[in-house]
Write a protein that holds these residues in place. Structure first.
Motif, PDB file in Angstrom:
ATOM      1  N   SER A   1       0.824  -1.212   0.000  1.00  0.00           N
ATOM      2  CA  SER A   1       0.000   0.000   0.000  1.00  0.00           C
ATOM      3  C   SER A   1       0.857   1.261   0.000  1.00  0.00           C
ATOM      4  N   LEU A   2       2.096   1.154   0.497  1.00  0.00           N
ATOM      5  CA  LEU A   2       2.975   2.323   0.507  1.00  0.00           C
ATOM      6  C   LEU A   2       3.326   2.778  -0.900  1.00  0.00           C
ATOM      7  N   TRP A   3       3.290   1.841  -1.866  1.00  0.00           N
ATOM      8  CA  TRP A   3       3.627   2.185  -3.248  1.00  0.00           C
ATOM      9  C   TRP A   3       2.540   3.058  -3.885  1.00  0.00           C
ATOM     10  N   LYS A   4       1.373   3.110  -3.248  1.00  0.00           N
ATOM     11  CA  LYS A   4       0.275   3.919  -3.780  1.00  0.00           C
ATOM     12  C   LYS A   4       0.339   5.377  -3.311  1.00  0.00           C
ATOM     13  N   VAL A   5       1.260   5.648  -2.375  1.00  0.00           N
ATOM     14  CA  VAL A   5       1.412   7.013  -1.871  1.00  0.00           C
ATOM     15  C   VAL A   5       2.276   7.806  -2.852  1.00  0.00           C
ATOM     16  N   PRO A   6       1.778   8.939  -3.340  1.00  0.00           N
ATOM     17  CA  PRO A   6       2.562   9.737  -4.285  1.00  0.00           C
ATOM     18  C   PRO A   6       3.959  10.038  -3.750  1.00  0.00           C
ATOM     19  N   ILE A   7       4.924   9.959  -4.606  1.00  0.00           N
ATOM     20  CA  ILE A   7       6.339  10.223  -4.325  1.00  0.00           C
ATOM     21  C   ILE A   7       6.952   9.074  -3.518  1.00  0.00           C
ATOM     22  N   VAL A   8       6.283   8.650  -2.426  1.00  0.00           N
ATOM     23  CA  VAL A   8       6.825   7.580  -1.595  1.00  0.00           C
ATOM     24  C   VAL A   8       7.029   6.312  -2.418  1.00  0.00           C
ATOM     25  N   GLY A   9       6.022   5.970  -3.237  1.00  0.00           N
ATOM     26  CA  GLY A   9       6.134   4.782  -4.066  1.00  0.00           C
ATOM     27  C   GLY A   9       7.323   4.833  -5.007  1.00  0.00           C
ATOM     28  N   ARG A  10       7.553   5.996  -5.590  1.00  0.00           N
ATOM     29  CA  ARG A  10       8.694   6.140  -6.509  1.00  0.00           C
ATOM     30  C   ARG A  10      10.021   5.988  -5.771  1.00  0.00           C
ATOM     31  N   ILE A  11      10.074   6.538  -4.570  1.00  0.00           N
ATOM     32  CA  ILE A  11      11.293   6.419  -3.776  1.00  0.00           C
ATOM     33  C   ILE A  11      11.555   4.966  -3.407  1.00  0.00           C
ATOM     34  N   LEU A  12      10.506   4.257  -2.979  1.00  0.00           N
ATOM     35  CA  LEU A  12      10.659   2.859  -2.597  1.00  0.00           C
ATOM     36  C   LEU A  12      11.108   2.007  -3.775  1.00  0.00           C
ATOM     37  N   THR A  13      10.534   2.272  -4.951  1.00  0.00           N
ATOM     38  CA  THR A  13      10.932   1.532  -6.144  1.00  0.00           C
ATOM     39  C   THR A  13      12.386   1.814  -6.491  1.00  0.00           C
ATOM     40  N   ALA A  14      12.760   3.083  -6.469  1.00  0.00           N
ATOM     41  CA  ALA A  14      14.137   3.462  -6.790  1.00  0.00           C
ATOM     42  C   ALA A  14      15.130   2.870  -5.797  1.00  0.00           C
ATOM     43  N   ALA A  15      14.661   2.663  -4.553  1.00  0.00           N
ATOM     44  CA  ALA A  15      15.539   2.125  -3.513  1.00  0.00           C
ATOM     45  C   ALA A  15      15.545   0.600  -3.480  1.00  0.00           C
ATOM     46  N   GLY A  16      14.795  -0.034  -4.382  1.00  0.00           N
ATOM     47  CA  GLY A  16      14.814  -1.485  -4.469  1.00  0.00           C
ATOM     48  C   GLY A  16      14.128  -2.195  -3.324  1.00  0.00           C
ATOM     49  N   GLN A  17      13.188  -1.514  -2.663  1.00  0.00           N
ATOM     50  CA  GLN A  17      12.446  -2.169  -1.596  1.00  0.00           C
ATOM     51  C   GLN A  17      11.428  -3.145  -2.198  1.00  0.00           C
ATOM     52  N   ILE A  18      10.916  -4.056  -1.387  1.00  0.00           N
ATOM     53  CA  ILE A  18      10.132  -5.178  -1.893  1.00  0.00           C
ATOM     54  C   ILE A  18       8.682  -5.053  -1.427  1.00  0.00           C
ATOM     55  N   PRO A  19       7.734  -4.795  -2.340  1.00  0.00           N
ATOM     56  CA  PRO A  19       6.334  -4.635  -1.943  1.00  0.00           C
ATOM     57  C   PRO A  19       5.654  -5.962  -1.648  1.00  0.00           C
ATOM     58  N   VAL A  20       4.808  -5.968  -0.627  1.00  0.00           N
ATOM     59  CA  VAL A  20       4.110  -7.180  -0.222  1.00  0.00           C
ATOM     60  C   VAL A  20       2.631  -6.867  -0.053  1.00  0.00           C
ATOM     61  N   GLU A  21       1.777  -7.599  -0.773  1.00  0.00           N
ATOM     62  CA  GLU A  21       0.339  -7.410  -0.665  1.00  0.00           C
ATOM     63  C   GLU A  21      -0.209  -8.161   0.536  1.00  0.00           C
ATOM     64  N   ARG A  22      -1.461  -7.862   0.877  1.00  0.00           N
ATOM     65  CA  ARG A  22      -2.117  -8.489   2.030  1.00  0.00           C
ATOM     66  C   ARG A  22      -2.078  -9.998   1.951  1.00  0.00           C
ATOM     67  N   ALA A  23      -2.296 -10.547   0.790  1.00  0.00           N
ATOM     68  CA  ALA A  23      -2.332 -12.003   0.647  1.00  0.00           C
ATOM     69  C   ALA A  23      -0.960 -12.595   0.488  1.00  0.00           C
ATOM     70  N   GLY A  24       0.082 -11.756   0.577  1.00  0.00           N
ATOM     71  CA  GLY A  24       1.430 -12.274   0.449  1.00  0.00           C
ATOM     72  C   GLY A  24       1.965 -12.201  -0.958  1.00  0.00           C
ATOM     73  N   ARG A  25       1.197 -11.543  -1.881  1.00  0.00           N
ATOM     74  CA  ARG A  25       1.658 -11.399  -3.239  1.00  0.00           C
ATOM     75  C   ARG A  25       1.610  -9.927  -3.605  1.00  0.00           C
ATOM     76  N   SER A  26       2.333  -9.553  -4.638  1.00  0.00           N
ATOM     77  CA  SER A  26       2.392  -8.145  -5.012  1.00  0.00           C
ATOM     78  C   SER A  26       2.202  -7.987  -6.499  1.00  0.00           C
ATOM     79  N   SER A  27       1.605  -6.856  -6.895  1.00  0.00           N
ATOM     80  CA  SER A  27       1.479  -6.564  -8.310  1.00  0.00           C
ATOM     81  C   SER A  27       2.837  -6.337  -8.946  1.00  0.00           C
ATOM     82  N   HIS A  28       3.847  -6.122  -8.105  1.00  0.00           N
ATOM     83  CA  HIS A  28       5.211  -5.936  -8.595  1.00  0.00           C
ATOM     84  C   HIS A  28       5.931  -7.279  -8.713  1.00  0.00           C
ATOM     85  N   GLY A  29       5.263  -8.373  -8.455  1.00  0.00           N
ATOM     86  CA  GLY A  29       5.887  -9.681  -8.503  1.00  0.00           C
ATOM     87  C   GLY A  29       5.816 -10.339  -7.139  1.00  0.00           C
TER      88      GLY A  29
END
Length: 250
Positions: A80-108
């Motif tokens: 859900s943090l990736w949906k926050v403007p600017i924050v999501g871009r920073i997290l992606t650029a920093a190589g952090q790993i998104p995790v969805e509620r069910a344990g899966r992510s739209s990012h893989g």
């Protein structure tokens, strides 16, 4: 004891120097970090780090401790943090790993992303509790198996860690930071957990037993920082009707 200096140059590429220039002085302006055991953080190569977790500001404090110990921090974080403007871009650029509620992510799939971090000889921080501890006295609660599965699958060291004092900067479930007066936070890294007895095993019982070993080590480190003996049994939210949704469950 002095700290080992900056992370290796390849790990400091991209957005990390800019993030460190903002985050490190901000955290250290609010809290004095007393870091011990940083020699247990590998100078190079992949590793899994497993800390305790009882405040929403824990990841920032641990990120600074890892940076000060000579490596770049990479976390599994709520998608859900990736949906926050600017924050999501920073997290992606920093190589952090998104995790969805069910344990899966739209990012893989998150564990696949973590495996790639390991394959790139980087470090990944996985909170084995999966959420803030429910233990009333802030001791680590029962852990989940994601961290040990990752370490065993990749054949990399699993480093236990504990900190004490972040609750004064931001209380558990608190929404605001309390920067004044400046706090003291103790952080201790332990030697790699010996998981050799579980090598080649992937059944749930073995993974649960390995996780118990890790949680005992984390609790032991925390007990050293607190000057107290950890409880013999860890808080189990599944036994007490206290579960938290929306977090990675390993």
């Amino acid at each position: 004891m002095g700290l080992p200096g900056k992370p290796p140059k390849p790990e400091r590429s991209g957005i990390y120097p800019a993030l460190a220039a903002v985050v490190v002085p901000s955290i250290e302006g609010m809290a004095r970090l007393r870091i011990t055991g940083h020699e247990h953080i590998p100078a190079t190569g992949a590793f899994v780090l497993s800390p305790n977790h009882y405040s929403e500001i824990d990841p920032l404090v641990m990120a600074v401790a890892i940076w000060r110990s000579g490596r770049v921090p990479r976390f599994m974080a709520k998608a859900s943090l990736w949906k926050v403007p600017i924050v999501g871009r920073i997290l992606t650029a920093a190589g952090q790993i998104p995790v969805e509620r069910a344990g899966r992510s739209s990012h893989g799939e998150p564990m696949a992303a973590a495996r790639q971090v390991v394959a790139d000889e980087l470090g990944v921080i996985i909170y084995p509790e999966g959420s803030l501890t429910r233990d009333p006295d802030l001791w680590p609660m029962r852990g989940k198996t994601g961290a040990v599965r990752m370490a065993l699958e990749a054949g990399v060291p699993l480093i236990p860690a504990a900190h004490w004092g972040t609750q004064h900067l931001m209380p558990r479930y608190g929404k605001g930071i309390r920067p004044f007066p400046r706090k003291t936070i103790d952080i201790r890294f332990g030697p790699p957990v010996d998981l050799s007895a579980f090598a080649g095993k992937r059944d749930q019982a073995s993974m649960a037993a390995a996780t118990d070993v890790v949680m005992a080590r984390i609790a032991g480190l925390l007990g050293e920082l607190r000057g107290e003996e950890p409880p013999a049994e860890r808080w189990d939210p599944t036994q007490r009707g206290q579960t938290e949704t929306g977090r990675f469950d390993g």
